[in-house]
Design a protein around this motif. Structure first.
Motif, PDB file in Angstrom:
ATOM      1  N   TYR A   1      11.015 -40.982   3.197  1.00 26.02           N
ATOM      2  CA  TYR A   1      10.223 -41.607   4.268  1.00 26.02           C
ATOM      3  C   TYR A   1       8.750 -41.186   4.185  1.00 26.02           C
ATOM      4  CZ  TYR A   1       8.539 -42.257   9.135  1.00 26.02           C
ATOM      5  OH  TYR A   1       7.812 -42.588  10.255  1.00 26.02           O
TER       6      TYR A   1
ATOM      7  N   THR B   1      13.778 -45.913   3.137  1.00 28.85           N
ATOM      8  CA  THR B   1      12.427 -45.398   3.429  1.00 28.85           C
ATOM      9  C   THR B   1      12.098 -45.476   4.918  1.00 28.85           C
ATOM     10  OG1 THR B   1      11.509 -47.600   3.037  1.00 28.85           O
ATOM     11  CG2 THR B   1      11.521 -46.095   1.156  1.00 28.85           C
ATOM     12  N   SER B   2      13.139 -45.545   5.748  1.00 24.38           N
ATOM     13  CA  SER B   2      12.903 -45.770   7.177  1.00 24.38           C
ATOM     14  C   SER B   2      12.831 -44.475   7.977  1.00 24.38           C
ATOM     15  CB  SER B   2      14.029 -46.643   7.736  1.00 24.38           C
ATOM     16  OG  SER B   2      14.046 -46.577   9.141  1.00 24.38           O
TER      17      SER B   2
END
Lengths: 254, 254
Positions: free
Chosen positions: B106, B87-88
């Motif tokens: 993300y 999720t970066s």
């Protein structure tokens, strides 16, 4: 009923005019403007003039004009009675002629042409020289806003400078983000909800507590990588100084 | 029904968990966390584990963990099937092990513990390696948000950096304003409506057009006076550089 003359035809004048027109206890008896063209946007029901010697009698004269013009225009006035106020954050009350009852009526907001604002939420900072003038100006301000604050010229000047940081500078951050998005083919619109949430958050927690990101964490690796990705010298310089300032705020040194 | 395992117990993990729990088409079959304590805030109806070798079968495994941990934790995984996503904003998809179907999920927002956000408005940027994975990840993202955007790792990295400017840096501007208000005995709360309006305005006009203030007008007199009023070297330095940057944006030189 408070009778008001508005002097000026710019954004502040127009927003105040519209707001006063919606109040029962306030009557705009006249709008003054240097030229006819600027006056044309003011409603047909209200007398206007471009002759400064023909200003109507009123309880309060509001100089909603640029900072530079306040001293000059107020000297040209020839009034028999009433309270003369300006709407500037940075000009002292005493810039107005001593022969009049003087005051300040400073709505703390950034007004844009054609963009409606809710005056109820806009702080209005007032200053006057006598109890009676405070009472009158307070009544006028309260007719528009739920947040009327008594403030002297020195405090108001400080608040105005803080507003430059909170408004002008943060807007410039948005611009830098926009510029960088354009340079990299991504849509700035994707950042709208984040910008909104950042502004919302400080209604509940201090910006000190709300701070996040690599500079706060003192994450030197990420800071270096991000800086290297920036396109211009200006972007790099700002990124460095702002990251330093954030790190310093949390007792760290980059 | 999309079966999901969430790996991580931080803000992003918790916000995603709550959001997925409210969807009919998504089932969180398990939450993984390094320690039991972090797992305690996840609802009682959902199995949790702190044993990475006991991860349940799912369609999508979401690594909602810190940037530094992504490569390491994903290597420890031993999965038979499914899509592994992180999720970066700043870590490339390819930081995940090649042996898995890989992707990125993300959500572009700054999550704060205990602070609700409306996922419908949060852009979710997705990346995958195959049509089928894009379809699956797109379905998951669309269950939460109305703004699902396909974006490669390079674009996402740029967007993430733009978010630092729009969020971290503008929040720091709020902090500087707060600090200056405190130094001068005025309430920072008075600036809330202005901050709100500044953030609202760029939904309608570009920050380039929305810019106001002495630096945009190249009003050198005011800039000099304001700078002299600042208390610390840090404030003065930032004021100067930001004013310069604004003036430059409008083709002027301070």
């Amino acid at each position: 009923m408070i009778n008001v003359v508005i002097l000026g035809t710019g954004n502040v004048a127009k927003h105040l005019f519209d707001a006063f027109m919606a109040q029962k206890g306030v009557k705009v008896v006249q709008v003054y403007g240097r030229n006819e063209k600027g006056l044309s946007v003011f409603g047909q029901g209200t007398p206007t003039t471009s002759d400064i010697s023909a200003i109507a009698n009123a309880d309060i004269y509001i100089l909603a004009i640029s900072d530079d013009a306040i001293a000059k225009v107020s000297t040209l006035l020839d009034l028999q009675q009433g309270l003369v106020v300006h709407t500037s954050g940075s000009i002292p009350m005493k810039a107005l002629p001593k022969k009049y009852s003087r005051g300040v009526f400073y709505p703390l907001q950034s007004f844009t042409y054609g963009r409606k604002v809710d005056f109820k939420e806009i702080p209005i900072c007032i200053e006057a020289e006598t109890e009676a003038d405070y009472e009158l100006l307070g009544r006028l301000a309260s007719s528009l806003s739920d947040q009327v604050v008594i403030m002297n010229s020195k405090q108001r000047k400080a608040l105005h400078l803080a507003a430059v940081m909170a408004n002008n500078f943060s807007n410039h951050m948005y611009h830098l983000a926009h510029e960088f998005c354009d340079q990299n083919g991504v849509s700035f619109k994707l950042l709208h909800p984040l910008i909104q949430e950042t502004a919302n958050k400080i209604q509940d927690v201090t910006p000190y507590d709300a701070q996040t990101g690599p500079a706060r964490r003192n994450d030197k690796g990420t800071l270096k990588k991000q800086r290297s990705r920036l396109k211009s010298k200006n972007q790099k310089r700002l990124y460095k100084l702002l990251s330093k300032s954030i790190a310093k705020t949390y007792g760290k040194k980059l």
